[in-house]
Write an enzyme that holds these catalytic residues in place. Structure first.
Site, mmCIF file in Angstrom:
data_model
loop_
_atom_site.group_PDB
_atom_site.id
_atom_site.type_symbol
_atom_site.label_atom_id
_atom_site.label_comp_id
_atom_site.label_asym_id
_atom_site.label_seq_id
_atom_site.Cartn_x
_atom_site.Cartn_y
_atom_site.Cartn_z
ATOM 1 N N ASP A 260 -11.345 0.340 -1.321
ATOM 2 C CA ASP A 260 -11.554 1.779 -1.137
ATOM 3 C C ASP A 260 -12.522 2.398 -2.145
ATOM 4 O O ASP A 260 -12.844 3.580 -2.034
ATOM 5 C CB ASP A 260 -10.218 2.523 -1.234
ATOM 6 C CG ASP A 260 -9.443 2.524 0.075
ATOM 7 O OD1 ASP A 260 -10.052 2.285 1.140
ATOM 8 O OD2 ASP A 260 -8.220 2.746 0.032
ATOM 9 N N GLU B 44 0.827 -0.846 -5.102
ATOM 10 C CA GLU B 44 -0.297 0.103 -5.170
ATOM 11 C C GLU B 44 0.284 1.442 -5.591
ATOM 12 O O GLU B 44 0.931 2.127 -4.808
ATOM 13 C CB GLU B 44 -1.005 0.183 -3.817
ATOM 14 C CG GLU B 44 -2.286 1.007 -3.833
ATOM 15 C CD GLU B 44 -2.031 2.489 -3.625
ATOM 16 O OE1 GLU B 44 -2.311 3.272 -4.563
ATOM 17 O OE2 GLU B 44 -1.535 2.841 -2.550
ATOM 18 N N ASP C 74 0.843 -1.189 0.000
ATOM 19 C CA ASP C 74 0.000 0.000 0.000
ATOM 20 C C ASP C 74 0.886 1.250 0.000
ATOM 21 O O ASP C 74 1.866 1.328 0.745
ATOM 22 C CB ASP C 74 -0.897 -0.026 1.242
ATOM 23 C CG ASP C 74 -2.009 1.002 1.178
ATOM 24 O OD1 ASP C 74 -2.627 1.145 0.117
ATOM 25 O OD2 ASP C 74 -2.247 1.676 2.201
#
Length: 496
Positions: free
Chosen positions: A398, A345, A298
Site C-alpha cells: 500500500d 497489521e 489485515d
C-alpha cells in the site's frame, strides 16, 4: 507463536514473469523461489489469493471468495503439458506487457482457455485425474459447493450483485437452489475444475518453496466483499437483515485529518459466531493454513473493536465503535488449530486495548520506515527503534517504493534521515534495507521494487485510487544474481 530472526520479500503472484500477461503458479514462481534461496531469504509474502474481477477493481482485497483461488493465476502451460490445451492455445495474447498487467485482455484470454481445458477434461480425462478431481470436490465441499454455485448464478444473472438476484435465490430457498444446481450443473462443474487445477498447482509450488527453505506468508483481510460467495452462502455469519441485505457496514471513523472512510464490507455477527465456536472462521483459517505457513492479519484492530456504519448511511461519522470478539476468538482458534502463526497489521490503530490483545498472543506488529518522523528522537517507525516482536518492512503493497518515498520527502526530513542512517541517500533503497535488516525486529521484509531501486511508477497500489493498481510486474532480468548476492550478504551480516 514465537518467530525466529529471519527475512524475506513481498511479491504478489500477479507480478511474476510469465508469457500470458500476468504472473501465475508456474515457472516464474519457481524462478522467484530460486532467487529467494540464492539470496538466503526464508519468507515469501503476498496478497490474498482469491478470485478478482474488474467490477471489484481487480483488488485481491475485494474477492468473490475468501476460500477459492484466483483463476487468473492458473499456469496454462501446465494444462498444456497435461493435454488439456493445444500448443497454439498457449501462444501469448496480443496487447500484453511483461511490465504490467492488462486485466481486461488477460481475463478474457485465460477464461477462454480455462473453459477449453475443462471441456477436454470432461471428455478425455484419465481415470487418475478424475479420481483426484472427485477427491478434491469431496474434501473441499464445505466451501466449494457454495462458491461454484455462486459463480454459476452470477453468470446466469448477467454479473449482478447477489443482493439483486431473485428473492428466493438471494435468501437461499432450498427448492430454488436445487433447481439452479441442476440447471447450471455444467457451469458449476467448470468452476470446481478451475479450483481443483489451482489447488494442485498451488500445492506443487508450496512443496517447491518448502524444499528450498522458503516459508509462504499469506494475507488475511478481516472483512470480505459483500458480493462474495462468503456472505451469500453463510448469511448467519454476518449482520444482515431478514432479506439478507447488510444492516451495518465496515469503515473507520473521522479523525482530525479526514472525514473517515466507508468501506462497505458487511460486518460479522460475532455473537452468533461465538455461539457456534467461530465455525465459519475455523473453516476459513483451516483452508488458509493448508496453503501458507504464516498469515498477516489485515486490520487487526477489527478483532478488538470495529467501526459499524448503518448500511443506509454514506457518512462514516454516523458509525459507532462496537466490541470485537477479542481474546475469546484467538483462544478458540488456537484450541482448534494449534499454534497461531500470525503477523498483526496494526498500522494507524495503535491504542491500549489493541496492543494488549496483540501482545497477549505475542503477534508481531508492523513497522514501516515510510511512516517515520526522522527528526523526532526515538520515533517508533525509525528502524533503530523497532522492537524485537515486530515485522519491519521497507515498503508494503500500500505504500510508495522507497525511492519514490525518498524523492517526495521535504528537505528537513531528508536531512534528518541522512543523519539518522549515516548516508548521503545515493543508494537510499539499500540504506533502508540495511537499516531494517539491522534492526531488532524479529522479521525483516522488503520488496522487489525496493531491491531494484525503482521509483513511484513501480508502486503496486495507491489506496483510494481507482486506476493503475495491482498492475506492476517484474521481468526475468529482475531476478538478478548480483542483487541476490548483495541481499545475501546483508542477511548474513545482520544474522537473519
Amino acid at each position: 507463536m514465537r518467530f525466529e530472526r529471519q527475512s524475506g520479500l513481498f511479491l504478489h503472484h500477479t507480478s511474476l514473469p510469465s508469457p500470458h500477461g500476468i504472473g501465475d503458479l508456474g515457472a516464474g514462481a519457481r524462478r522467484f523461489v530460486d532467487f529467494l534461496e540464492r539470496a538466503d531469504q526464508s519468507l515469501w509474502q503476498f496478497c490474498p489469493l482469491g478470485p478478482t474481477s474488474a467490477e471489484l477493481g481487480n483488488s485481491p482485497y475485494q474477492s468473490f471468495s475468501a476460500f477459492a483461488g484466483n483463476p487468473l493465476l492458473v499456469d496454462l502451460r501446465d494444462l498444456g503439458e497435461r493435454g488439456y490445451l493445444a500448443d497454439d492455445e498457449l501462444d501469448p495474447p496480443e496487447g500484453v506487457s511483461e511490465h504490467s498487467v492488462n486485466y481486461g485482455t488477460v481475463a478474457e484470454f485465460k477464461r477462454d482457455r480455462l473453459r477449453s481445458a475443462y471441456e477436454r477434461f470432461d471428455e478425455d480425462a484419465s481415470d487418475t485425474d478424475r479420481e483426484a478431481f472427485a477427491a478434491f470436490r469431496e474434501r473441499e465441499a464445505g466451501w466449494l459447493d457454495g462458491y461454484a454455485l455462486f459463480m454459476a448464478l452470477k453468470s446466469h444473472f448477467d454479473g449482478q450483485i447477489w443482493t439483486d438476484w431473485p428473492h428466493e435465490v438471494k435468501t437461499r430457498q432450498p427448492d430454488a437452489l436445487e433447481e439452479y444446481r441442476d440447471e447450471l450443473a455444467d457451469e458449476v462443474g467448470y468452476h470446481e475444475f478451475v479450483q481443483w487445477v489451482f489447488d494442485e498447482q498451488w500445492q506443487a509450488l508450496y512443496e517447491y518453496a518448502s524444499d528450498a527453505g522458503v516459508q509462504l506468508v499469506g494475507d488475511l483481510p478481516i472483512y470480505v466483499a459483500l458480493d462474495s460467495a462468503d456472505v451469500w452462502a453463510a448469511p448467519d455469519a454476518f449482520q444482515l437483515t431478514e432479506d439478507n441485505d447488510p444492516a451495518v457496514v465496515a469503515g473507520v471513523p473521522p479523525n482530525p485529518d479526514d472525514s473517515g472512510q466507508r468501506w462497505g464490507n458487511p460486518l460479522y455477527d460475532w455473537e452468533t459466531l461465538a455461539e457456534n465456536d467461530y465455525d465459519w472462521w475455523i473453516d476459513r483459517l483451516e483452508r488458509l493454513f493448508e496453503m501458507v505457513d504464516i498469515t498477516r492479519i489485515d486490520h487487526f484492530k477489527g478483532f478488538d473493536e470495529y467501526w459499524a456504519i448503518p448500511a443506509d448511511s454514506e457518512d462514516p461519522a454516523d458509525g459507532e465503535w462496537r466490541d470485537g470478539p477479542g481474546a475469546d476468538f484467538f483462544e478458540t482458534v488456537e484450541a482448534e488449530l494449534g499454534d497461531l502463526p500470525f503477523f498483526a497489521e496494526d498500522l494507524g490503530f495503535i491504542d491500549e486495548t489493541m496492543v494488549s490483545l496483540r501482545d497477549r498472543f505475542e503477534f508481531p506488529g508492523m513497522r514501516v520506515p515510510q511512516y517515520a518522523d526522522w527528526c523526532q528522537e526515538g520515533h517508533m517507525y525509525q528502524p533503530m527503534h523497532f522492537p524485537e516482536n515486530a515485522v519491519g518492512y521497507t515498503s508494503t503493497h500500500d505504500t510508495d517504493t522507497i525511492v519514490g518515498y525518498y524523492r517526495q520527502l521535504d528537505d528537513r526530513q531528508r536531512d534528518c534521515l541522512h543523519y539518522n542512517l549515516g548516508t548521503d541517500g545515493s543508494e537510499i533503497n539499500w540504506d533502508i534495507v540495511e537499516a531494517v535488516w539491522n534492526s531488532n525486529a524479529v522479521v525483516a521484509m522488503t520488496t522487489m521494487q525496493d531491491l531494484l531501486g525503482l521509483g513511484s511508477d513501480a508502486r503496486f497500489n495507491l489506496p483510494g485510487s481507482a486506476t493503475g493498481n495491482w498492475q506492476w510486474r517484474v521481468t526475468e532480468d529482475g531476478f538478478d544474481a548480483d542483487v541476490a548476492e548483495r541481499l545475501r550478504q546483508v542477511t548474513d551480516r545482520t544474522i537473519r
